[in-house]
Every structure is written in structure tokens, then in C-alpha cells.
Design a protein around this motif. Structure first.
Motif, PDB file in Angstrom:
ATOM      1  N   PHE C  11       0.837  -1.198   0.000  1.00 50.22           N
ATOM      2  CA  PHE C  11       0.000   0.000   0.000  1.00 50.22           C
ATOM      3  C   PHE C  11       0.874   1.251   0.000  1.00 50.22           C
ATOM      4  O   PHE C  11       0.657   2.179  -0.790  1.00 50.22           O
ATOM      5  CB  PHE C  11      -0.915  -0.003   1.232  1.00 50.22           C
ATOM      6  N   ALA C  15       0.106   1.934  -3.774  1.00 50.86           N
ATOM      7  CA  ALA C  15      -1.204   2.602  -3.811  1.00 50.86           C
ATOM      8  C   ALA C  15      -1.154   4.029  -3.299  1.00 50.86           C
ATOM      9  O   ALA C  15      -1.811   4.919  -3.839  1.00 50.86           O
ATOM     10  CB  ALA C  15      -2.217   1.787  -2.993  1.00 50.86           C
TER      11      ALA C  15
ATOM     12  N   LEU D  48      -7.988  -1.283   2.122  1.00 49.05           N
ATOM     13  CA  LEU D  48      -7.084  -0.525   1.257  1.00 49.05           C
ATOM     14  C   LEU D  48      -5.703  -0.446   1.871  1.00 49.05           C
ATOM     15  O   LEU D  48      -4.696  -0.745   1.212  1.00 49.05           O
ATOM     16  CB  LEU D  48      -7.646   0.899   1.050  1.00 49.05           C
ATOM     17  N   GLN D  51      -4.166  -3.746   1.811  1.00 47.79           N
ATOM     18  CA  GLN D  51      -4.244  -4.367   0.489  1.00 47.79           C
ATOM     19  C   GLN D  51      -4.772  -5.809   0.570  1.00 47.79           C
ATOM     20  O   GLN D  51      -4.226  -6.730  -0.061  1.00 47.79           O
ATOM     21  CB  GLN D  51      -2.861  -4.344  -0.186  1.00 47.79           C
TER      22      GLN D  51
END
Lengths: 220, 220, 220, 220
Positions: C11, C15, D48, D51
Motif C-alpha cells: 500500500f 497505492a 485498502l 491491500q
């Protein structure tokens, strides 16, 4: 206390003989059609204002005619509602507030209740009504109190719908809920109309109902 | 519900006019002398059996005429007792059980209450009476029930003494407690005599009291 | 746990860079439009199934997507609802159940929960749904479970209406309630239509609402 | 609400097809390895930031990522922890706080919460952290808040150890506890190291654990 004991003797001598046939029938059974939930207030006598006989209505009375919403720690009102609906099978429940209610006055005037901790805790079951009523403008303290009494009836009807026995009976189309407010001085009663969400005169609209059984159930 | 609404109209037309003077006086005040705690049972109408008028008695009604002992999580009965004693200043509290009580029958016959969880929880406030009654021999189920009703009144009087407002009022000599059992079929009432700890006929011994204010307070 | 920690590193490396602008904006403020209440179930990811970004929805997750009715002893769900409605001012609340729910299966199959006392206690907040669902005939265990999931959503919506912050926001016409059921296998969602009291496809009827603000408030 | 419903349609059209195989597998079972307890805050999306895919983590979300200690009146968090540990058998529990937390800010700044009674009651489960944090000197309000967030994670880990299912799983060497704090602006996470009792960078020390299973159990 003297007048109460004298009243008992008067009941036994004067009133009972005329009712002895009814009481004999009722000695081992009751079959009330309605549960009537109202205030402990000494001026609100449910059997008088509905002209019902012994055996006709099952009665809950507490300060503020309050019905806590259902929780995992049910108390006396919840237990008594459960008994009335699931065991006795009442077909109607009336939640009846009244004018000049001490409990609603305490809320409406934001009275300090620090010296009455149990009352303060109990009245939190009217917090939803308190929040709604405080959000409005009122032209006078009397109007604020009158509105508080009505909102409290609405909030207690919302609370009672969370009870399993009530939810089931509504689903099965065998129970109706009624929200009333009784005016001590005039004897008038207004009833909540569930369609318009307003209170109307019971004398003019005697079939007014706050919550009917579910449509699907009624159709079945 | 129809008979109830018709009863309201009858009350407004027939009964209210004769009481309008009283209700006008009561419109903004109440001054009841006693708190009367009895069952929700439809056959037990406190104002009828004590022949009291509107404004005379403050009333709590729930399944089993139960008064939970005081706890950190007070409910409606506790709040209403607090209001009656600390705000209204009642001088007498009557806990009135009755014959053929559904709640006491459930306890007395060890009825399975799994389908009535709220009732089961509520009746635990009568556990002390249940234990006492179960420890005795009874000559019949009817005798067991009759004894259970009486023991429950005794247990609820013990419970109410744990309430701060009640303990204080007893200490200050301004409150008396009464334990009654009402017989539906005959209209008779027996009252707990706190000295002999037995129930005696109220008609014969009208001054019977379950718990007097403390002697010291009375002497003061 | 290894995959979770590796996920965090992924992440941060993969992300986060693309979201860093958004997260910088969100560093000291949030302004979610909706409160989304759903199950702790690992298969129900609210932000995925509504395709919402960080900052968009305020989320409560617990076993069974349960909202206890308001009481004087409020817990975490009640506190979080209060915060969402009274502080954040969300305009919509979605209560979202889902297929194959372990909590609803336990209720639907009358599973013995003696070894899970906290779960058993918690699921009593679904007692109203349980009672309604048990009263019906179901053509199969799967149909019984599916119906239980839907009734639970309806019951939790009844519960949430007893919360003061919710009652006030509905009264003021600034909140709508939504009841959804998500099907894990197909990704489909059905929504409760408050008018017909039935569940309809959200894709076909995207404006379906369970409870609108009060008519009077809307008219104001 | 419009963007949420549009998001659902987008999910069904765009995202679901690529996940349909996974969701088909998950239709009737879940096997998450961890319970992730975090805040309802809209900016903290657990799947999120770790992940993880649907099915991977069981999630509790409430205001302040709070876990009440075990009591005789368990609520939703306790029930969900019990379900995760005793039924699903998760091997790890993460309690994850975050920067700019509204709940911790309220505590840290001694904000008056009289208008939010449920929030005020709920935050009492962080009283231990509040007391510890208030006993220290902080160089700025920001430092006080940051410390409060960390102390709250520590306090909630203490709380969760009082749960029977957690105590048993720790004793049997099949559960580890993790205390994290997530920084919204940077995406960084610090983790509580149970040996030094300090928070360290999870990226640098990915095997950091707050509480290991008992040594005896591990040896067994």
C-alpha cells in the motif's frame, strides 16, 4: 391512609355486591382486549376515562407513560408488554399521555434532576422526543409542554415497535397501536393519526389509528 | 377497541359533567396521599377497590406488582417510587398483590418461560419470595400459589426499603409501608401485620401496617 | 499476519503515491455524506462495493450489522450513530445485511449459542426479526435464512429510529434511511422500499428509500 | 447518496466481473486470518491500507476503535471479538488507531460532550488511556493528541485481554495481538512493540508484536 382503608370497606359493602357476579366469573380468568399504558399520575384513571369494567383492560402505569425500547436487559414495562401481547393476545395497545404531566414538564423546562437520579435515568427513554421538541419554536412554555407530551407519545410508539412480540403481532395483522393525549381539565382526548402524523379529536375521528398491521399481513 | 372508544365518549358525555369541578381543580396540580403499587391485571382496579377519586392515589402497575431493589441501573418502577416519595411526598405506599395472579402462578408452578424472555427476567425480582416459598410444604397447588402471592408482597416490601428515597423517608418518620393481598372473587383484602409478620383481615384490623417509620423518628 | 504486513508495505509503495493528494486534503478533516452500517464479515467490503474513496463514507461494522435500540446505557453503535448524525451531519444511513451471514444463520437455524454468551446476548437485538421470521412458512432453509437477513435489516431500521439524533434529523427532513441486502455471489443489492415494504433491485430502482424525512418537515 | 448508488452500479459493472471467481468461492464460506479493529472514520479503509481482498480480514469499526473490557453486559464489540476468536479462529487481532481522530481529540482537549451523551459514555472505555495521558507533560496540543491516540491503542489492548475467548487463545498459543497507529497524511504505520512498550515503524520492523501467546503455550 385512613380514607383509603375506609374506601376499601365502602367498596366491600356498597360496590362489590353489585359486581359480585362479574367478579365470580373473573375469579380464575381474565381476557382483556387492550393494553392501556399511561402515567402514574393520580388524575389519570384509565378505567374511568374509558368507562371499562374490571377484566376489560390490562394496565401499565409509570411516571411519564414510558415504554423503553427493547434491549437485552428488559425491565418491567417490556416484560408486561410481552405478557399482554404474547400471552393474553390483546388486539390493541394505547399509549396515553396527559396534560400537566410532571415528567414531561421536567423535560420541557430542562429542570435539574440531579437530586432525582432514577427519574433522570428513566426520562432518557424520552430523549428522542426531547430532541425533536427542542428543535422547534414554541409560542409559550405551555405550548412547549403540550408539544412535548405529544412527541413523547410518538417516541414511545417508536420504542414499542422494537419489541419482538409487538413486531410479530403487527406483522401478523392482529395488533393496532394507538397514541392518545388526555386533557385533564376538559376530559378531551386527541389521537395520533398515523397517516397525517398529526393528532386529531378522538370524539370526531373515533377510528383513528397510529399504526395498523402491515399491509401485506392485512391482505393475507 | 370499539368499546373503549365508545367508553371515552360515554365518559365525556355522562361521567365528566359531574366531575368537572374536581377536574378543574386538578388541571394544574395533584396532591395524592399514597402510592399504590399493584398488578397490570385487568381485574384489579385500584381506584375502584379503594373507592378513591381522581387525584387521590398515585399508581404503579406492572406484571406481578414488582418493585426491583435499588441498583445502579434504575428502571421505571424505581424512578416512579422516587418521584412519588421525594417530589410528591406521599405518606403511604401500598404494595397490593392479588389472587389468581398469572405472574405468581408462573413462578409457583415452575412454568417454562423460555418463550417469554422478558417476563422471565422480570420475575427474577421475585426470586427471594420464590426461594422462601419453595422451601415450604404446601397442602395443594392452590395453597402454594396463595402463599407465593403473599411472599411476593413481603419480598417487594423488602426490595422497596433499599430505595434511598424510601429509606430516608422511613428514617424521618414520614412514610409507612403496607402489604396487601386482594381476593378477586370475594373482594376481601388481607394486610401484612409487621409485628406478627402474618396477614390479617383489613376489615377487622384497619390500622394494620407492614412497616412503620422508625421509632426514634416517630418520637422526634 | 505476514500477508497483512506485506500488504501495508505494498500500500505504501504502490497505492499511496497515487492517493497522496487526496490524503493530504484529508489529513485534518473528514466530511462523509453517509453512514454505512454493515457486518464484520470479511467478504463485505463497503468501500469496494460502493466504489467510494477514503473520506466518503463513515462505517460501523459488527457481527450481524446490528443497531441496538436507544437505551439509557448506550454502547458503541449508539455512540457512533450519534457522532455521525449529530457531529458529522451525514444525510443518509445505510443498514446493509448480506447473504450467508453467520449471525443470521445462527438465528435462522436456532443454533445453540451457550458457548458464545456475548454473541447470544448481542443477537437478542435481532429478536424482533427472529419472531417475525419464525412466524412464516419457508420453502427451504435457504429461504428461511434469506428472509431472516431481510427481516433483520427491517428490525435494525426500527431500532435506529429510537435514537434521538436520528429522530431529530428525520423530523427536520435532513436524513434518509436505507435498508440493503448484498448478495456475495452475484454482487447484486436489493433495497427496502418503505412504501410497499418489500425489497427491490437497487440497480432497477436506484432511488429506493426505506424511510424518508417526515412529510411535515419536507413540506417546510 | 447518489454517488454511493452510482458506485454500486459501477462496482457491479466494472469491478465485480474481475472478482466473480473469488466471490463464487466465498459465496458460502469465509476464512479470515485476522480481526482488524479500527475507527469508523471515513479516511481509514482497512482493506485498502492492508491491500487485502474480500474474505481476508474480519473487521470491527466504531468511533475511536474501542474494545470495552469484558463485563456481565457484553455489547457488540465483545460479541464480535468472541465470534472472530472462538468461531472463526483468527490468529491475529490488530487494534488500529489513526491520526486526527475525532474521538481522541475530544478526550485530549477535554471537550464538553454534554450534548453527545452516548459518545461521552462510550469514550469512558478509554478512561485508562485518558488518565495516563493526562499525567504527562506534552510539548503541544498536537503532541498530546498523538500520545492520546497511542495510549488509547494500548488501553484497548489491555481491555481485549479481559475477554475470555482472547485470554484462552493467548493461553493456548494460538493468537497474537497487534497495536497500530496509522498516519492519514503520510500513509505510515507505527506498531506497538510489546517488549520495549514503544511504537516503532512497521515498515522497518515488520514482525513487531504487542502481545505474544504465552511462552508455556508456545513451548507446548
Amino acid at each position: 391512609m385512613k380514607s383509603i382503608v375506609e374506601g376499601v370497606l365502602k367498596f366491600q359493602q356498597d360496590a362489590f355486591p353489585g359486581l359480585s357476579g362479574l367478579f365470580k366469573q373473573l375469579a380464575t380468568t381474565q381476557n382483556p382486549s387492550a393494553l392501556f399504558i399511561t402515567c402514574s399520575d393520580s388524575r389519570v384513571v384509565p378505567e374511568l376515562l374509558t368507562q371499562q369494567d374490571p377484566g376489560d383492560i390490562f394496565v401499565i402505569r409509570n411516571a411519564g407513560n414510558i415504554v423503553p425500547s427493547y434491549s437485552s436487559e428488559p425491565g418491567g414495562v417490556t416484560a408486561t408488554v410481552e405478557y399482554a401481547v404474547a400471552v393474553l393476545g390483546v388486539t390493541d395497545i394505547v399509549v396515553c399521555g396527559h396534560s400537566d404531566c410532571g415528567a414531561m414538564t421536567a423535560i420541557s423546562t430542562c429542570k435539574c434532576l440531579d437530586h432525582l437520579p432514577a427519574v433522570a435515568g428513566w426520562l432518557r427513554h424520552a430523549d428522542a422526543a426531547k430532541a425533536v421538541n427542542a428543535s422547534r419554536n414554541h409560542i409559550s412554555p405551555a405550548a412547549r409542554l403540550s408539544s412535548m407530551v405529544r412527541e413523547n407519545v410518538i417516541a414511545q410508539l417508536a420504542n414499542i415497535k422494537t419489541h419482538p412480540s409487538v413486531a410479530l403481532a403487527l406483522e401478523q395483522g392482529r395488533l393496532s397501536l394507538h397514541g392518545w393525549v388526555y386533557d385533564i381539565e376538559s376530559g378531551a382526548i386527541v389521537a395520533l393519526d398515523g397517516v397525517s402524523n398529526t393528532f386529531v379529536s378522538l370524539a370526531e375521528f373515533p377510528e383513528t389509528v397510529a399504526t395498523q398491521a402491515k399491509r401485506s399481513a392485512l391482505a393475507a
